[in-house]
Design a protein around this motif. Structure first.
Motif, PDB file in Angstrom:
ATOM      1  N   LEU A 144      94.694  11.624 -18.755  1.00 28.17           N
ATOM      2  CA  LEU A 144      93.586  12.436 -19.249  1.00 28.17           C
ATOM      3  C   LEU A 144      92.830  11.697 -20.354  1.00 28.17           C
ATOM      4  O   LEU A 144      91.592  11.665 -20.362  1.00 28.17           O
ATOM      5  N   LEU A 145      93.564  11.074 -21.273  1.00 32.26           N
ATOM      6  CA  LEU A 145      92.930  10.285 -22.322  1.00 32.26           C
ATOM      7  C   LEU A 145      92.165   9.115 -21.706  1.00 32.26           C
ATOM      8  O   LEU A 145      91.038   8.810 -22.119  1.00 32.26           O
ATOM      9  N   ALA A 146      92.761   8.479 -20.710  1.00 33.18           N
ATOM     10  CA  ALA A 146      92.111   7.345 -20.046  1.00 33.18           C
ATOM     11  C   ALA A 146      90.788   7.766 -19.407  1.00 33.18           C
ATOM     12  O   ALA A 146      89.794   7.027 -19.450  1.00 33.18           O
ATOM     13  N   SER A 147      90.751   8.968 -18.823  1.00 34.82           N
ATOM     14  CA  SER A 147      89.514   9.436 -18.197  1.00 34.82           C
ATOM     15  C   SER A 147      88.422   9.662 -19.237  1.00 34.82           C
ATOM     16  O   SER A 147      87.233   9.418 -18.979  1.00 34.82           O
ATOM     17  N   LYS A 148      88.805  10.103 -20.430  1.00 35.61           N
ATOM     18  CA  LYS A 148      87.827  10.308 -21.508  1.00 35.61           C
ATOM     19  C   LYS A 148      87.301   8.968 -22.014  1.00 35.61           C
ATOM     20  O   LYS A 148      86.112   8.829 -22.315  1.00 35.61           O
ATOM     21  N   LEU A 149      88.187   7.982 -22.100  1.00 36.87           N
ATOM     22  CA  LEU A 149      87.767   6.660 -22.551  1.00 36.87           C
ATOM     23  C   LEU A 149      86.890   5.967 -21.511  1.00 36.87           C
ATOM     24  O   LEU A 149      85.917   5.287 -21.861  1.00 36.87           O
ATOM     25  N   ALA A 150      87.215   6.152 -20.243  1.00 40.39           N
ATOM     26  CA  ALA A 150      86.481   5.478 -19.168  1.00 40.39           C
ATOM     27  C   ALA A 150      85.048   5.978 -19.039  1.00 40.39           C
ATOM     28  O   ALA A 150      84.169   5.243 -18.572  1.00 40.39           O
ATOM     29  N   GLN A 151      84.790   7.231 -19.463  1.00 41.05           N
ATOM     30  CA  GLN A 151      83.463   7.785 -19.258  1.00 41.05           C
ATOM     31  C   GLN A 151      82.529   7.588 -20.455  1.00 41.05           C
ATOM     32  O   GLN A 151      81.368   7.989 -20.406  1.00 41.05           O
ATOM     33  N   ARG A 152      83.015   6.913 -21.495  1.00 37.41           N
ATOM     34  CA  ARG A 152      82.144   6.685 -22.653  1.00 37.41           C
ATOM     35  C   ARG A 152      80.913   5.879 -22.255  1.00 37.41           C
ATOM     36  O   ARG A 152      81.016   4.785 -21.708  1.00 37.41           O
ATOM     37  N   GLY A 153      79.755   6.439 -22.492  1.00 37.76           N
ATOM     38  CA  GLY A 153      78.500   5.799 -22.120  1.00 37.76           C
ATOM     39  C   GLY A 153      78.149   5.936 -20.648  1.00 37.76           C
ATOM     40  O   GLY A 153      77.098   5.462 -20.219  1.00 37.76           O
ATOM     41  N   LYS A 154      79.020   6.574 -19.871  1.00 39.84           N
ATOM     42  CA  LYS A 154      78.793   6.698 -18.422  1.00 39.84           C
ATOM     43  C   LYS A 154      79.002   8.148 -17.959  1.00 39.84           C
ATOM     44  O   LYS A 154      79.195   8.393 -16.775  1.00 39.84           O
ATOM     45  N   ARG A 155      78.958   9.057 -18.874  1.00 34.46           N
ATOM     46  CA  ARG A 155      79.309  10.450 -18.571  1.00 34.46           C
ATOM     47  C   ARG A 155      78.428  11.075 -17.508  1.00 34.46           C
ATOM     48  O   ARG A 155      78.885  11.893 -16.702  1.00 34.46           O
ATOM     49  N   PHE A 156      77.157  10.701 -17.489  1.00 37.00           N
ATOM     50  CA  PHE A 156      76.214  11.363 -16.583  1.00 37.00           C
ATOM     51  C   PHE A 156      75.952  10.575 -15.303  1.00 37.00           C
ATOM     52  O   PHE A 156      75.048  10.912 -14.541  1.00 37.00           O
ATOM     53  N   ARG A 157      76.715   9.526 -15.071  1.00 36.65           N
ATOM     54  CA  ARG A 157      76.587   8.810 -13.806  1.00 36.65           C
ATOM     55  C   ARG A 157      77.228   9.608 -12.680  1.00 36.65           C
ATOM     56  O   ARG A 157      78.164  10.379 -12.906  1.00 36.65           O
ATOM     57  N   TYR A 158      76.739   9.360 -11.474  1.00 44.59           N
ATOM     58  CA  TYR A 158      77.138  10.188 -10.336  1.00 44.59           C
ATOM     59  C   TYR A 158      78.646  10.167 -10.101  1.00 44.59           C
ATOM     60  O   TYR A 158      79.278  11.216  -9.964  1.00 44.59           O
ATOM     61  N   GLU A 159      79.249   8.971 -10.037  1.00 46.83           N
ATOM     62  CA  GLU A 159      80.672   8.904  -9.707  1.00 46.83           C
ATOM     63  C   GLU A 159      81.531   9.500 -10.826  1.00 46.83           C
ATOM     64  O   GLU A 159      82.585  10.076 -10.562  1.00 46.83           O
ATOM     65  N   THR A 160      81.066   9.379 -12.070  1.00 40.53           N
ATOM     66  CA  THR A 160      81.790   9.997 -13.184  1.00 40.53           C
ATOM     67  C   THR A 160      81.724  11.515 -13.079  1.00 40.53           C
ATOM     68  O   THR A 160      82.739  12.210 -13.249  1.00 40.53           O
ATOM     69  N   ALA A 161      80.539  12.028 -12.802  1.00 40.48           N
ATOM     70  CA  ALA A 161      80.370  13.475 -12.678  1.00 40.48           C
ATOM     71  C   ALA A 161      81.199  14.034 -11.527  1.00 40.48           C
ATOM     72  O   ALA A 161      81.803  15.105 -11.642  1.00 40.48           O
ATOM     73  N   CYS A 162      81.244  13.316 -10.408  1.00 42.77           N
ATOM     74  CA  CYS A 162      82.047  13.762  -9.257  1.00 42.77           C
ATOM     75  C   CYS A 162      83.529  13.823  -9.612  1.00 42.77           C
ATOM     76  O   CYS A 162      84.233  14.775  -9.248  1.00 42.77           O
ATOM     77  N   PHE A 163      84.011  12.815 -10.312  1.00 44.02           N
ATOM     78  CA  PHE A 163      85.422  12.785 -10.706  1.00 44.02           C
ATOM     79  C   PHE A 163      85.718  13.922 -11.682  1.00 44.02           C
ATOM     80  O   PHE A 163      86.731  14.620 -11.566  1.00 44.02           O
ATOM     81  N   ASN A 164      84.818  14.132 -12.641  1.00 46.16           N
ATOM     82  CA  ASN A 164      85.036  15.165 -13.649  1.00 46.16           C
ATOM     83  C   ASN A 164      84.915  16.570 -13.082  1.00 46.16           C
ATOM     84  O   ASN A 164      85.488  17.522 -13.641  1.00 46.16           O
ATOM     85  N   PHE A 165      84.175  16.716 -11.977  1.00 45.95           N
ATOM     86  CA  PHE A 165      84.008  18.048 -11.381  1.00 45.95           C
ATOM     87  C   PHE A 165      85.360  18.626 -10.966  1.00 45.95           C
ATOM     88  O   PHE A 165      85.617  19.813 -11.114  1.00 45.95           O
ATOM     89  N   GLY A 166      86.228  17.782 -10.426  1.00 45.75           N
ATOM     90  CA  GLY A 166      87.583  18.216 -10.082  1.00 45.75           C
ATOM     91  C   GLY A 166      88.606  17.423 -10.872  1.00 45.75           C
ATOM     92  O   GLY A 166      89.548  16.868 -10.280  1.00 45.75           O
ATOM     93  N   LEU A 167      88.406  17.349 -12.188  1.00 46.95           N
ATOM     94  CA  LEU A 167      89.156  16.422 -13.032  1.00 46.95           C
ATOM     95  C   LEU A 167      90.662  16.562 -12.893  1.00 46.95           C
ATOM     96  O   LEU A 167      91.368  15.576 -12.634  1.00 46.95           O
TER      97      LEU A 167
END
Length: 330
Positions: free
Chosen positions: A18-41
């Motif tokens: 969970l922490l890794a997912s928060k770190l990975a999305q820094r600066g990329k939160r609104f990109r498509y693949e990030t949003a798709c992953f976070n939708f069913g996090l």
């Protein structure tokens, strides 16, 4: 050397993922693949955890692109879920490796960085008559996988963690590491830590520092530094399958300065290099044009310029900054 064995449970623990997912999305939160992953996090993290535990996880295909500043350099970007794995792994193994790194290694390490390296280099410059500046030729693309695995396995004795590491190493091809992976930075530092130990302990050079594949050795005898260069070249080829970039591996008189990390360092002052200034001026003109065209907001432009100013302030650049930014409201 201490070997760490029971790491895999920590790597695959849900809180770490969970922490890794928060770190990975820094600066990329609104990109498509990030949003798709976070939708069913939660579901996606559980699936990723199951794949890692079962050994079924395999790295996906990289997206490749090229940057041209300061020179042409191919970059690859891993799929988002792979970047989560990279961060999860890095969270656990980075402290293990960092504890064994030399104090004068400055790249991609907490509490180190560019400006600390510049300060240390200038301290050494004041104490020395000469400086040997070296650069490794095509470093990231020349890292030997077998040698890297041997270095890593001396520190990591956990078979399941090593299996994940080896998959990441192999994912970029049969040789080298993909620039762009978080893990590549750590593995590269581990690789050249062998050089650090050779220079500091084997050659007994105390006035030495490295920032990734750029390193400086200071001394008072030019012929002695020339001999050290030969020994280092031999060590790199024999032990690490690397070669020095001869055109950039030269000895300088300390009073004439040395170019390092975007600055020209002298014993008592430092200036930005011409290439650094030209790069910013080009970027600044583009920002102003985009601002006038309405595609860049004032806050974005302001933040970008202030970031460069904060960097430039580490040199004697008051007149330069005043000239470039004259009449610009910030």
């Amino acid at each position: 050397m201490k070997t760490y064995r029971r790491l895999f449970d920590s790597v695959t623990a849900f809180p770490n993922l969970l922490l890794a997912s928060k770190l990975a999305q820094r600066g990329k939160r609104f990109r498509y693949e990030t949003a798709c992953f976070n939708f069913g996090l939660e579901k996606d993290l559980v699936k990723l955890q199951e794949e890692l535990i079962s050994g079924a996880w395999t790295p996906g295909a990289y997206h490749s692109f090229t940057v041209f500043e300061p020179k042409e350099r191919p970059i690859v970007a891993a799929p988002y879920r792979d970047r989560v794995v990279h961060h999860a792994l890095h969270n656990i193994i980075e402290p293990v490796f960092d504890a064994g790194f030399m104090g004068d290694s400055y790249a991609c390490r907490d509490g180190k960085g560019t400006h600390a390296a510049l300060d240390r280099a200038q301290d050494f410059l004041r104490l020395s008559r000469f400086v040997l500046q070296c650069d490794v030729r095509k470093f990231f693309f020349s890292i030997n996988h077998e040698t890297l695995r041997s270095i890593i396995s001396r520190k990591i004795g956990c078979a399941r963690t090593l299996a994940v590491i080896y998959k990441i190493i192999a994912s970029g091809g049969s040789v080298g590491l993909p620039i762009g992976n978080l893990t590549s930075q750590l593995f590269a530092n581990a690789y050249l830590n062998e050089l650090d130990r050779f220079v500091k302990q084997g050659l007994g050079r105390r006035r030495y520092l490295r920032y990734m594949d750029d390193f400086l050795i200071f001394g008072d005898c030019k012929s002695e530094l020339a001999d050290i260069k030969i020994k280092i070249a031999g060590f790199l080829e024999d032990r690490l399958q690397l070669k020095l970039k001869e055109t950039k591996s030269v000895i300088h008189h300390a009073v004439n300065g040395v170019s390092f990390l975007g600055f020209r360092l002298f014993p008592c002052h430092r200036r930005l290099t011409g290439a650094n200034v030209a790069k910013f001026v080009k970027h600044f003109k583009a920002l102003r044009a985009a601002r006038r065209g309405g595609t860049v907001g004032f806050q974005e432009m302001n933040a970008s310029v202030r970031a460069w100013v904060a960097h430039a302030e580490h040199g004697n650049t008051w007149n330069l900054r005043a000239k470039i930014l004259s009449g610009v409201p910030l």
